[in-house]
Design an enzyme around this catalytic site. Structure first.
Site, mmCIF file in Angstrom:
data_model
loop_
_atom_site.group_PDB
_atom_site.id
_atom_site.type_symbol
_atom_site.label_atom_id
_atom_site.label_comp_id
_atom_site.label_asym_id
_atom_site.label_seq_id
_atom_site.Cartn_x
_atom_site.Cartn_y
_atom_site.Cartn_z
ATOM 1 N N ASN A 1 -27.477 -56.680 -35.199
ATOM 2 C CA ASN A 1 -27.068 -57.288 -33.950
ATOM 3 C C ASN A 1 -27.041 -58.728 -34.341
ATOM 4 O OD1 ASN A 1 -25.897 -57.301 -31.281
ATOM 5 N ND2 ASN A 1 -27.805 -57.779 -30.458
ATOM 6 N N ASP B 1 -28.394 -62.915 -23.960
ATOM 7 C CA ASP B 1 -27.591 -62.544 -25.157
ATOM 8 C C ASP B 1 -27.716 -63.467 -26.092
ATOM 9 O OD1 ASP B 1 -25.803 -61.326 -26.744
ATOM 10 O OD2 ASP B 1 -24.772 -60.628 -25.123
ATOM 11 N N GLU C 1 -18.493 -62.799 -30.150
ATOM 12 C CA GLU C 1 -19.867 -62.861 -30.593
ATOM 13 C C GLU C 1 -20.485 -63.850 -31.671
ATOM 14 O OE1 GLU C 1 -23.008 -62.561 -29.783
ATOM 15 O OE2 GLU C 1 -23.346 -60.777 -28.330
ATOM 16 N N ASN D 1 -31.749 -60.184 -29.870
ATOM 17 C CA ASN D 1 -30.603 -61.108 -29.735
ATOM 18 C C ASN D 1 -30.956 -62.640 -29.640
ATOM 19 O OD1 ASN D 1 -27.703 -60.935 -29.019
ATOM 20 N ND2 ASN D 1 -28.201 -59.467 -27.591
ATOM 21 N N ARG E 1 -27.681 -50.430 -35.897
ATOM 22 C CA ARG E 1 -26.634 -51.373 -36.594
ATOM 23 C C ARG E 1 -27.301 -52.875 -36.268
ATOM 24 N NH1 ARG E 1 -24.110 -54.827 -32.659
ATOM 25 N NH2 ARG E 1 -23.495 -53.800 -30.501
#
Ligand SMILES: *[C@@H]1O[C@H](CO)[C@@H](O)[C@H](O)[C@H]1NC(C)=O
Ligand SMILES: *[C@@H]1O[C@H](CO)[C@@H](O)[C@H](O)[C@H]1NC(C)=O
Length: 371
Positions: free
Chosen positions: A136, A253, A37, A201, A134
């Site tokens: 991202n 994403d 990622e 995102n 959390r």
């Protein structure tokens, strides 16, 4: 997953990892990790920094030494790892670990040598009241500020869909936060830019720096905001592209803008990367990938004409992995006929002006700048 002549062309490439179709070529450039990622092209070292969110690694891919994939591990930390953003003019990287931002000084070492972590400092923890959250995706803006979102990682996706919108978007000015007060582990400015997000995102800024884009994977939409670069604020949220309206499978994403102002969006669960004009909302191109879960896209290469696409194999069963042995790899797509921006410093601002006056124990590095 794919139909038509392009797919047949790809089948001809059974031997290698590459797939030639429509003039572009897709090639796996790294071995698979669990969830690659947040690829970040570092134009000083000409490398891609990315993370394995679940494997808790920050990795570095150097196209000049393609077999020499390096990593540093955060396996001793409770939180998942994302994103990793280089700090300009230093060997430091800002790394999101759980709800904390770490400043990590790395010596990546010579080819073939293991990377060494020189120091790790926890600069800031956010949302102590939301232990299930959390960090991202995150990126630096043109002024070198870090923009970073949080998501609720404790809920199932079904509960998320029922509207648990605990995600927030933060702006983190490293320079001010470190130099303006003591760099204890809890810097006290919490700058919430936008609340009520689910899975913030992929983000990007337009070439003129007037518009900011942010995807929310849960609502399957890309939003545009007016961006005030001086103040570092966003306003006037609008939907720029909706997956549902265009029947695009999967969810947005990570994404990146090209020099023409078009977005390249990785469609997780959708097995593709799409090119979108966020001004008109048009779907311009679909790049079918050989993996179901592309996770982010980033322009890299010395000319910024290579589209790096990360992917995930997290939670895939044995049968799926047999079908998609490359899931989790980072891919390089060449020949797309456009490129990313080259004139924006894609890194957070360096900290600590002079080593002699360095109250915070941060040793500035002298890395030659390309510009
Ligand atoms: C997908 O990857 C598999 C395994 O590497 C390969 O056999 C197949 O030809 C690839 N398909 C395409 C369309 O590239
Ligand atoms: C990470 O680096 C270590 C030390 O070089 C190595 O042993 C390990 O295989 C690497 N992991 C990955 C996923 O590349």
């Amino acid at each position: 997953m794919a139909k038509g002549p392009a797919y047949l062309t790809c089948l001809a490439a059974l031997l290698g990892l590459s797939c030639v179709a429509h003039g572009y070529e897709i090639k796996a450039v790294t071995k698979p990790v669990i969830m690659s990622e947040s690829p970040y092209w570092d134009d000083i070292t000409n490398t891609v920094i990315f993370v394995d969110v679940i494997g808790k690694l920050v990795l570095r891919y150097d196209p000049a030494h393609p077999g020499d994939l390096k990593n540093i591990s955060f396996s001793n930390q409770p939180g998942k790892v994302t994103p990793a953003v280089p700090v300009r003019g230093s060997d430091d990287i800002l790394v999101g670990v759980g709800r904390c931002v770490f400043l990590v000084d790395v010596d990546w070492g010579a080819p073939g040598k293991a990377a060494v972590v020189r120091s790790v400092r926890n600069l800031k923890e956010v949302e102590p009241d939301l232990p299930g959250n959390r960090f991202n995706d995150g990126k630096a803006d043109s002024r070198g500020r870090l923009w970073i979102g949080t998501m609720d990682d404790s809920q199932t996706s079904r509960r998320r869909r029922r509207g648990v919108n605990k995600g927030e978007l933060f702006r983190f000015d490293l320079k001010r936060d470190i130099e303006g007060r003591s760099a204890s582990s809890h810097v006290d400015t919490k700058t919430v830019v936008e609340e009520g997000l689910q899975i913030p995102n992929g983000m990007a800024w337009t070439p003129d720096d007037k518009t900011y884009y942010l995807a929310d994977s849960a609502t399957k939409a890309v939003y545009s905001f007016d961006f005030d670069a001086d103040q570092g604020v966003v306003s006037n949220k609008k939907t720029a592209f909706s997956f549902a309206a265009h029947d695009v499978p999967g969810a947005p994403d990570g994404m990146t803008l090209d020099k023409d102002g078009n977005l390249w969006i990785a469609c997780v669960h959708g097995g593709r990367v799409i090119k979108v004009d966020p001004r008109s909302g048009a779907l311009l191109q679909t790049i079918v990938m050989n993996v179901t879960n592309p996770s982010a896209a980033e322009w890299g290469g010395r000319d910024r004409d290579v589209l790096y696409v990360t992917s995930a194999r997290y939670k895939m069963d044995a049968r799926q992995l047999e079908r998609e042995p490359l899931a989790g790899s980072m891919f390089a797509i060449t020949g797309l006929g456009t490129k990313g921006l080259t004139n924006v410093p894609y890194a957070v601002n360096a900290v600590g002006a002079a080593s002699t006056n360095n109250r915070y124990g941060i040793t500035p590095k002298t890395t030659p700048s390309k510009n």
